[in-house]
Scaffold this motif. Structure first.
Motif, PDB file in Angstrom:
ATOM      1  N   SER A  16       0.878  -1.071  -0.032  1.00  0.00           N
ATOM      2  CA  SER A  16       0.029   0.118   0.040  1.00  0.00           C
ATOM      3  C   SER A  16       0.775   1.080   0.056  1.00  0.00           C
ATOM      4  O   SER A  16       1.923   1.444   0.961  1.00  0.00           O
ATOM      5  CB  SER A  16      -0.847  -0.016   1.246  1.00  0.00           C
ATOM      6  OG  SER A  16      -1.350   1.459   1.683  1.00  0.00           O
ATOM      7  N   GLN A  46      -0.761  -2.189  -6.095  1.00  0.00           N
ATOM      8  CA  GLN A  46      -0.588  -2.509  -4.882  1.00  0.00           C
ATOM      9  C   GLN A  46      -1.257  -3.737  -4.556  1.00  0.00           C
ATOM     10  O   GLN A  46      -2.130  -4.362  -5.075  1.00  0.00           O
ATOM     11  CB  GLN A  46      -1.582  -1.435  -3.956  1.00  0.00           C
ATOM     12  CG  GLN A  46      -1.275   0.145  -4.140  1.00  0.00           C
ATOM     13  CD  GLN A  46      -2.136   0.980  -3.525  1.00  0.00           C
ATOM     14  OE1 GLN A  46      -1.576   1.546  -2.496  1.00  0.00           O
ATOM     15  NE2 GLN A  46      -3.081   1.018  -3.613  1.00  0.00           N
ATOM     16  N   ALA A  76      -2.096  -4.920  -1.310  1.00  0.00           N
ATOM     17  CA  ALA A  76      -3.125  -4.755  -0.146  1.00  0.00           C
ATOM     18  C   ALA A  76      -3.441  -3.519  -0.084  1.00  0.00           C
ATOM     19  O   ALA A  76      -3.275  -2.655   1.047  1.00  0.00           O
ATOM     20  CB  ALA A  76      -2.245  -5.347   0.994  1.00  0.00           C
ATOM     21  N   GLY A  77      -3.909  -2.715  -1.223  1.00  0.00           N
ATOM     22  CA  GLY A  77      -4.619  -1.410  -1.333  1.00  0.00           C
ATOM     23  C   GLY A  77      -5.515  -1.248  -0.343  1.00  0.00           C
ATOM     24  O   GLY A  77      -6.374  -2.265  -0.318  1.00  0.00           O
ATOM     25  N   GLY A 131      -8.798   0.710   1.247  1.00  0.00           N
ATOM     26  CA  GLY A 131      -9.870   1.911   0.998  1.00  0.00           C
ATOM     27  C   GLY A 131     -10.397   2.066   2.218  1.00  0.00           C
ATOM     28  O   GLY A 131      -9.821   1.787   3.525  1.00  0.00           O
ATOM     29  N   ARG A 132     -11.392   2.984   2.411  1.00  0.00           N
ATOM     30  CA  ARG A 132     -12.075   3.375   3.673  1.00  0.00           C
ATOM     31  C   ARG A 132     -12.812   2.309   4.334  1.00  0.00           C
ATOM     32  O   ARG A 132     -13.009   1.588   3.511  1.00  0.00           O
ATOM     33  CB  ARG A 132     -13.133   4.711   3.489  1.00  0.00           C
ATOM     34  CG  ARG A 132     -12.602   5.794   3.053  1.00  0.00           C
ATOM     35  CD  ARG A 132     -13.304   6.993   3.050  1.00  0.00           C
ATOM     36  NE  ARG A 132     -13.787   7.451   4.129  1.00  0.00           N
ATOM     37  CZ  ARG A 132     -15.284   7.383   4.352  1.00  0.00           C
ATOM     38  NH1 ARG A 132     -16.176   7.256   3.461  1.00  0.00           N
ATOM     39  NH2 ARG A 132     -15.830   7.849   5.785  1.00  0.00           N
ATOM     40  N   TRP A 135      -8.623  -1.902  -1.828  1.00  0.00           N
ATOM     41  CA  TRP A 135      -8.934  -0.933  -2.931  1.00  0.00           C
ATOM     42  C   TRP A 135      -8.085  -1.878  -3.970  1.00  0.00           C
ATOM     43  O   TRP A 135      -6.803  -1.951  -4.038  1.00  0.00           O
ATOM     44  CB  TRP A 135      -8.182   0.412  -2.607  1.00  0.00           C
ATOM     45  CG  TRP A 135      -8.313   1.153  -3.797  1.00  0.00           C
ATOM     46  CD1 TRP A 135      -7.171   1.576  -4.872  1.00  0.00           C
ATOM     47  CD2 TRP A 135      -9.338   2.094  -4.195  1.00  0.00           C
ATOM     48  NE1 TRP A 135      -7.648   2.544  -5.933  1.00  0.00           N
ATOM     49  CE2 TRP A 135      -9.006   2.810  -5.350  1.00  0.00           C
ATOM     50  CE3 TRP A 135     -10.637   2.289  -3.752  1.00  0.00           C
ATOM     51  CZ2 TRP A 135      -9.918   3.908  -6.023  1.00  0.00           C
ATOM     52  CZ3 TRP A 135     -11.631   3.233  -4.483  1.00  0.00           C
ATOM     53  CH2 TRP A 135     -11.276   3.894  -5.333  1.00  0.00           C
ATOM     54  N   TYR A 178      -2.048   4.960  -7.963  1.00  0.00           N
ATOM     55  CA  TYR A 178      -1.940   4.719  -6.511  1.00  0.00           C
ATOM     56  C   TYR A 178      -0.939   5.752  -5.858  1.00  0.00           C
ATOM     57  O   TYR A 178       0.056   5.494  -6.386  1.00  0.00           O
ATOM     58  CB  TYR A 178      -1.791   3.448  -6.384  1.00  0.00           C
ATOM     59  CG  TYR A 178      -2.409   2.584  -7.233  1.00  0.00           C
ATOM     60  CD1 TYR A 178      -3.702   2.345  -7.152  1.00  0.00           C
ATOM     61  CD2 TYR A 178      -1.833   1.599  -8.368  1.00  0.00           C
ATOM     62  CE1 TYR A 178      -4.546   1.544  -8.060  1.00  0.00           C
ATOM     63  CE2 TYR A 178      -2.358   0.775  -9.035  1.00  0.00           C
ATOM     64  CZ  TYR A 178      -4.087   0.671  -8.795  1.00  0.00           C
ATOM     65  OH  TYR A 178      -4.560  -0.072  -9.747  1.00  0.00           O
ATOM     66  N   SER A 204       0.388   8.328  -2.522  1.00  0.00           N
ATOM     67  CA  SER A 204       0.372   8.785  -1.322  1.00  0.00           C
ATOM     68  C   SER A 204       1.181   9.849  -1.044  1.00  0.00           C
ATOM     69  O   SER A 204       2.457   9.803  -1.458  1.00  0.00           O
ATOM     70  CB  SER A 204       0.639   7.946  -0.245  1.00  0.00           C
ATOM     71  OG  SER A 204      -0.258   6.688  -0.592  1.00  0.00           O
ATOM     72  N   ASP A 223     -15.128  10.714  -2.014  1.00  0.00           N
ATOM     73  CA  ASP A 223     -15.330   9.853  -3.358  1.00  0.00           C
ATOM     74  C   ASP A 223     -15.240  10.912  -4.270  1.00  0.00           C
ATOM     75  O   ASP A 223     -15.865  11.830  -4.646  1.00  0.00           O
ATOM     76  CB  ASP A 223     -16.628   9.090  -3.457  1.00  0.00           C
ATOM     77  CG  ASP A 223     -16.711   7.891  -2.645  1.00  0.00           C
ATOM     78  OD1 ASP A 223     -15.710   7.532  -1.967  1.00  0.00           O
ATOM     79  OD2 ASP A 223     -17.894   7.273  -2.781  1.00  0.00           O
ATOM     80  N   GLY A 250     -10.866   7.473  -5.058  1.00  0.00           N
ATOM     81  CA  GLY A 250     -11.304   7.782  -3.689  1.00  0.00           C
ATOM     82  C   GLY A 250      -9.926   8.090  -2.910  1.00  0.00           C
ATOM     83  O   GLY A 250      -8.818   8.082  -3.351  1.00  0.00           O
ATOM     84  N   ILE A 251     -10.002   8.777  -1.773  1.00  0.00           N
ATOM     85  CA  ILE A 251      -9.029   9.256  -1.024  1.00  0.00           C
ATOM     86  C   ILE A 251      -9.199   8.705   0.466  1.00  0.00           C
ATOM     87  O   ILE A 251     -10.208   8.444   1.016  1.00  0.00           O
ATOM     88  CB  ILE A 251      -9.283  10.616  -0.841  1.00  0.00           C
ATOM     89  CG1 ILE A 251      -9.253  11.529  -2.131  1.00  0.00           C
ATOM     90  CG2 ILE A 251      -8.113  11.392   0.102  1.00  0.00           C
ATOM     91  CD1 ILE A 251     -10.173  12.756  -2.133  1.00  0.00           C
ATOM     92  N   GLY A 309      -3.783   9.711   0.925  1.00  0.00           N
ATOM     93  CA  GLY A 309      -3.509   8.576  -0.368  1.00  0.00           C
ATOM     94  C   GLY A 309      -4.871   8.763  -1.175  1.00  0.00           C
ATOM     95  O   GLY A 309      -6.013   8.916  -0.750  1.00  0.00           O
ATOM     96  N   GLY A 361      -6.406   7.077  -5.146  1.00  0.00           N
ATOM     97  CA  GLY A 361      -6.534   6.048  -6.032  1.00  0.00           C
ATOM     98  C   GLY A 361      -7.498   6.696  -7.232  1.00  0.00           C
ATOM     99  O   GLY A 361      -8.604   7.348  -6.892  1.00  0.00           O
TER     100      GLY A 361
HETATM  101  C1  BTN Z   1     -11.930   4.692  -0.693  1.00  0.00           C
HETATM  102  O1  BTN Z   1     -12.360   3.758  -0.001  1.00  0.00           O
HETATM  103  O2  BTN Z   1     -12.697   5.411  -1.429  1.00  0.00           O
HETATM  104  C2  BTN Z   1     -10.454   5.274  -0.718  1.00  0.00           C
HETATM  105  C3  BTN Z   1      -9.456   4.514  -1.536  1.00  0.00           C
HETATM  106  C4  BTN Z   1      -8.304   5.146  -1.351  1.00  0.00           C
HETATM  107  C5  BTN Z   1      -7.143   4.244  -2.300  1.00  0.00           C
HETATM  108  C6  BTN Z   1      -5.788   4.753  -2.240  1.00  0.00           C
HETATM  109  S1  BTN Z   1      -4.694   4.273  -3.539  1.00  0.00           S
HETATM  110  C7  BTN Z   1      -3.363   4.640  -2.974  1.00  0.00           C
HETATM  111  C8  BTN Z   1      -3.605   4.847  -1.416  1.00  0.00           C
HETATM  112  N1  BTN Z   1      -2.879   3.586  -0.940  1.00  0.00           N
HETATM  113  C9  BTN Z   1      -3.811   2.827  -0.270  1.00  0.00           C
HETATM  114  O3  BTN Z   1      -3.624   1.779   0.288  1.00  0.00           O
HETATM  115  N2  BTN Z   1      -5.043   3.393  -0.358  1.00  0.00           N
HETATM  116  C10 BTN Z   1      -4.959   4.816  -1.114  1.00  0.00           C
END
Ligand code: BTN
Length: 268
Positions: free
Chosen positions: A35, A55, A57-58, A60-61, A66, A75, A77, A119, A129-130, A147, A149
């Motif tokens: 990530s 990634q 293991a990206g 998300g919220r 992700w 991707y 940060s 979003d 997403g952030i 972060g 994406g």
């Molecule tokens: C969401 O749930 O909408 C937020 C998603 C955020 C994804 C980004 S990708 C780059 C950064 N690294 C991560 O592991 N997550 C954020």
């Protein structure tokens, strides 16, 4: 049209620096990592920007994954030291969203909007997403990881992993996507607007969020950690919290998710 070309990191670093006066910026470009948020938090250095092609293991919220294949998406940060009252941390996510929406609009992508809190939508579907993660350094002093994406090319498997209507820039099909200059714009704008936040305050940010706000005045389902409520979404408070009208009257929430209620029309 898609673009999966590798990034020229040294040029990207120079392009991002052009947006920042004397601010530090150190770009780290990885082919793969778990990530970028985790990498950036580990670096814990003001001005670090981590970019990855994939990634494993990206994040998300709300503990979601992700989906992050190596298909030319973004991707990224950004790590910044910031002094601000903890109550105002929510504004950082809005600032990042507004910056991304502005840059996409400047690149002539149509129908870009924002869904509180973080979003990025295009034609009403999820484009990005952030995820903000923080480490407290002292009272009102934080290392922030911003972060984000952005879907540029969703691959064929995306619909198996993404549980909501999603869209990517390549689906708009109108132009060759220059990921390099798009990224320079996104990183430069997010960094400069967050760094400049102390001088400018939140007023212009909130006005810009309102301009992009997808759901203002609409009937929504509001999901909080403890309940789901029917509400009319009224707008934002000065600290970035959401203001809604419910059966109990006007209420504000810091942590919630909203979705449009399908059974209703726009409220007056
Ligand atoms: C969401 O749930 O909408 C937020 C998603 C955020 C994804 C980004 S990708 C780059 C950064 N690294 C991560 O592991 N997550 C954020």
């Amino acid at each position: 049209m898609k673009s999966t070309a590798s990034l020229d990191v040294s040029r990207l670093n120079d392009d991002v620096k052009a947006y920042l006066q004397d601010e530090a910026c150190k770009l780290i470009y990885l082919q793969s990592c778990q990530s970028t948020n985790a990498e950036c938090m580990q670096a814990s250095e003001h001005g670090t920007v981590v970019l990855a092609e994939r990634q494993t293991a990206g994040r998300g919220r709300r503990g979601r994954d992700w989906y992050s294949p190596a298909s030319g998406n973004v991707y990224c940060s950004i790590g910044l030291n910031k002094s601000l009252p903890a109550d105002f941390l929510g504004l950082i996510s809005l600032l990042a969203g507004v910056s991304i929406a502005q840059v996409l609009e400047e690149f002539s992508y149509p129908d870009i909007s924002l869904k509180w809190p973080n979003d990025i939508l295009c034609q009403g579907k999820k484009l990005g997403g952030i995820l903000i993660e923080t480490q407290a350094l002292a009272e009102d002093q934080f290392f922030l990881v911003i972060g984000f994406g952005l879907n540029i090319n969703l691959d064929a498997k995306a619909s198996d992993y993404i549980d909501q209507p999603a869209i990517s820039l390549s689906m708009l099909g109108k132009q060759q996507i220059n990921r390099q200059s798009l990224l320079a714009g996104l990183i430069g704008r997010i960094m400069s607007s967050i760094i400049g936040f102390e001088q400018q305050g939140a007023l212009s940010l909130l006005a810009e969020f309102e301009r992009f706000d997808a759901f203002r005045g609409r009937q929504v389902n509001l999901v909080t950690p403890s309940q789901t409520i029917n509400a009319t979404y009224l707008g934002l408070e000065s600290n970035g919290q959401i203001r809604v009208r419910t059966e109990q009257g006007v209420q504000t929430f810091a942590a919630a998710e909203i979705s449009l209620r399908q059974d209703t029309h726009a409220a007056d």
